[in-house]
Design an enzyme around this catalytic site. Structure first.
Site, PDB file in Angstrom:
ATOM      1  N   GLU A 157     -10.905  -0.193  -4.061  1.00  0.00           N
ATOM      2  CA  GLU A 157     -10.600   0.429  -2.768  1.00  0.00           C
ATOM      3  C   GLU A 157      -9.337   1.272  -2.909  1.00  0.00           C
ATOM      4  O   GLU A 157      -9.023   1.752  -3.983  1.00  0.00           O
ATOM      5  CB  GLU A 157     -10.409  -0.674  -1.709  1.00  0.00           C
ATOM      6  CG  GLU A 157      -9.354  -1.696  -2.105  1.00  0.00           C
ATOM      7  CD  GLU A 157      -9.249  -2.885  -1.170  1.00  0.00           C
ATOM      8  OE1 GLU A 157     -10.075  -3.018  -0.269  1.00  0.00           O
ATOM      9  OE2 GLU A 157      -8.311  -3.677  -1.350  1.00  0.00           O
ATOM     10  N   ASP A 190       0.821  -1.218   0.000  1.00  0.00           N
ATOM     11  CA  ASP A 190       0.000   0.000   0.000  1.00  0.00           C
ATOM     12  C   ASP A 190       0.853   1.265   0.000  1.00  0.00           C
ATOM     13  O   ASP A 190       0.647   2.178   0.821  1.00  0.00           O
ATOM     14  CB  ASP A 190      -0.936   0.017   1.212  1.00  0.00           C
ATOM     15  CG  ASP A 190      -1.724  -1.271   1.374  1.00  0.00           C
ATOM     16  OD1 ASP A 190      -2.161  -1.826   0.354  1.00  0.00           O
ATOM     17  OD2 ASP A 190      -1.899  -1.721   2.517  1.00  0.00           O
TER      18      ASP A 190
END
Length: 672
Positions: free
Chosen positions: A223, A60
């Site tokens: 997302e 991420d």
């Protein structure tokens, strides 16, 4: 600590003294572990880099630029300290400069109380921004809600501001007028405005405004927001589809929408059946745009990837020229003027500092009175606490495994252990492996322990008579784990079976130094770790031509298909070979002129001739390899061919395929 003691006696003359000095330097160069950071860098040293940019678990990622400096944050989950902050001048070479926080103690499982753990929880998908002298890092804590960290220095320390609201997979955004927002959500993306100082939600009852709904077919794991403004347009980057996923891009003239969405990147790069996930883009001071994502590399974790990006009609387009939506394996580095040395986040440590190096993270919130770098200067000491197995052992010190293959070696002093203590070096992953020494009533026992949440067992053991031992963990290029021990740091012996661990709790596997006591109620001792040495003989895309090289490690290719026959493992081969296809290795190192080349392959029929050329597709022909039909259908076999031309010490080597064999697949090659 590395000590070299040599008794020389009386040296009679200057020549003898010089000879002795040379001998000492030779011994030192052979026995003292050296810093091997450069060998792990993706920087090829020739103006190019090879993906992954960081071949270690930095999931991420979010990257910003401040002046000529780039800063990156990534997920750390329950590891403490958390959210590593990395710095680079060129987007290729990174080092850790700090963390967003030292520890978060909101819940007992973060502290491993009453045998509770939180390995897959806490912080993921952080978002970093800089505005008016302040660095902001926003993150959603899975069980506790959104938190904003603030500092006037990128490395910290940061103040923490806890919201009473969950903002999942946030994309923190500061508009031109200084107003602050978070885009967040999964499948449905919402926008929430924050207070002007970024310390809370502006309107406490604001549940967010729906601004994007995932397009049909891309709803799964849509997302990971990354939000930007450029040239009057608002852009939101979102991944979709998970493991074999894609990167999406949405844009609008208004922050609140409506947005139009399309696919930005759809490629498995050079790791078959594993697409891309979660990332964004950053612009250099010189005006270049570069996109980044992570790619799930299984046991390695989620590794940072970097791609060239340009703009067409105010849409970002990722990929090399002529290949929109595709990634790159090896490509030119960003054209930045700033100077950057070759570095890599993970590294060896001799524990000579009184402060713990940024590369280390504890498995949960540590007990500060149960570890020390000063009780015995030059050693990392862990005081044993009761645990029924490594899964529940507090104060275990971890470092991300570096790929694609490497070793981690520790020197361990056993004199402080008490009965019931176990101390060692191993791997934290879906399956936990620990190679270490247990103190029993009858002395020290070297044990190979294996287990997980269901418990831990001893799979191999032997008695040892020593006060100091060296323990080594090897991560092989097949993604397996081998464990070794030595009593003299010269001769190493295997112990235990070959291990296989994998991605677990959203984390890649990690090296782990531990000490715990297996006897409940007993008073534990301590373990002293002298050093941790990280080694790898891999350097970017540099390969020794006289060692076996997988074709899947190419720098570029035209045509063909990558195949991974075993799910979640790194072994690959190339199939679907057609006439005119080619692949290239940019930095092939030849220690001498080769006489032959062996290629491991499968072929149902003859027909293909592989031309091996130096420099270019029409460069000097150094070998002609007519492929023969397999003697045993469906089996891999090695075919050898003469090499007719001399080659440079370092060469760009092309494999050009002429003609057509049925069922041709290629696995590896080696010159000799």
């Amino acid at each position: 600590m590395y000590n070299l003691s040599i008794t020389t006696g009386k040296i009679a003359d200057g020549f003898s003294a010089l000879l002795m000095l040379c001998c000492i330097l030779m011994v030192q160069s052979c026995t003292v572990p050296v810093q091997t950071t450069a060998s792990l860098s993706s920087d090829n040293g020739d103006g190019t880099y090879t993906n992954p940019v960081i071949n270690a678990d930095y999931p991420d990622p979010d990257i910003i630029r401040v002046g000529e400096d780039f800063y990156m944050v990534s997920s750390s989950f329950v590891a403490m300290p958390g959210i590593p902050i990395c710095h680079s001048k060129d987007l290729i070479n990174w080092r850790i400069i700090g963390h967003a926080y030292d520890s978060i103690t909101f819940r007992p499982q973060y502290r491993m109380e009453n045998e509770q753990t939180a390995y897959s929880r806490l912080c993921w998908a952080p978002s970093i921004k800089y505005h008016d002298g302040t660095y902001y890092i926003g993150v959603n804590i899975a069980d506790d809600g959104f938190v904003m960290f603030k500092s006037n220095k990128p490395e910290g320390p940061y103040s923490m501001h806890k919201f009473d609201k969950r903002l999942y997979d946030p994309g923190f955004f500061i508009d031109d007028d200084g107003k602050k927002y978070v885009t967040h959500g999964k499948t449905k993306i919402y926008l929430t405005r924050l207070k002007d100082d970024g310390t809370g939600v502006l309107y406490p009852n604001d549940e967010g405004t729906l601004i994007i709904t995932a397009p049909k077919g891309y709803e799964y794991l849509f997302e990971g927001c990354h939000t930007y403004k450029r040239n009057g347009w608002y852009y939101i980057f979102n991944p979709a589809l998970g493991y074999n996923g894609v990167q999406m891009i949405s844009r609008s003239r208004n922050l609140y929408g409506p947005y139009e969405t399309k696919v930005l990147i759809d490629d498995d790069i050079n790791y078959a059946d594993a697409g891309v996930h979660q990332g964004g883009y950053v612009e250099t001071l010189e005006g270049e745009s570069w996109a980044y994502t992570f790619q799930d590399r299984d046991y390695m974790g989620r590794c940072v990837m970097l791609y060239p990006m340009k703009w067409e009609e105010d849409w970002p387009v990722v990929g090399p020229e002529g290949k929109p939506g595709k990634g790159v394996v090896t490509y030119r580095k960003p054209a930045v003027k700033a100077k950057q040395e070759i570095t890599f986040p993970q590294h060896s440590d001799d524990f000579s500092s009184s402060k713990l190096a940024h590369v280390w993270e504890f498995n949960h919130v540590p007990r500060k009175d149960k570890w020390s770098l000063t009780d015995r200067p030059g050693y990392f000491r862990i005081y044993a606490q009761y645990a029924k197995g490594f899964e529940w052992a507090r104060n275990s010190l971890t470092q991300k495994v570096s790929g694609p293959y490497s070793t981690g070696t520790v020197s361990l002093d056993l004199t402080g252990l008490r009965e019931g203590d176990f101390a060692g070096n191993g791997i934290m992953g879906r399956v936990m492996y620990q190679l270490g020494v247990r103190k029993k009533a009858d002395g020290f026992w070297l044990e190979m322990r294996q287990g997980g949440r269901e418990g831990e067992t001893v799979v191999d053991s032997l008695p040892v008579k020593t006060d100091k031992i060296y323990l080594r963990t090897e991560v092989t290029k097949q993604g397996s784990l081998l464990f070794y021990y030595s009593l003299d740091n010269l001769e190493y012996n295997r112990l235990g079976p070959e291990g296989v661990s994998n991605f677990w709790g959203f984390l890649g596997i990690r090296h782990a130094l531990c000490c715990y006591n297996l006897n409940k109620g007993a008073t534990g001792g301590y373990a002293d770790f002298d050093y941790f040495e990280l080694e790898s003989n891999r350097r970017g895309n540099h390969y020794d031509a006289f060692t076996e090289i997988d074709f899947s490690q190419y720098d570029d290719r035209e045509g063909m298909k990558l195949v991974r026959p075993v799910a979640k493992r790194p072994m690959q081969f190339i199939s679907g070979v057609r006439d005119g296809n080619w692949l290239v290795f940019n930095n092939m190192c030849f220690k001498q002129n080769p006489q032959k080349v062996t290629i491991e392959l499968q072929a149902e029929t003859p027909g293909t001739v592989i031309e091996i050329r130096e420099g270019s597709l029409d460069g000097k022909l150094i070998a002609t390899c007519p492929i023969n039909q397999n003697q045993t259908p469906g089996e891999w076999e090695k075919q050898a061919f003469e090499v007719s031309g001399a080659v440079k010490d370092k060469s760009k080597i092309y494999f050009l395929f002429r003609g057509q064999s049925q069922g041709l697949a290629i696995k590896n090659f080696v010159f000799y």
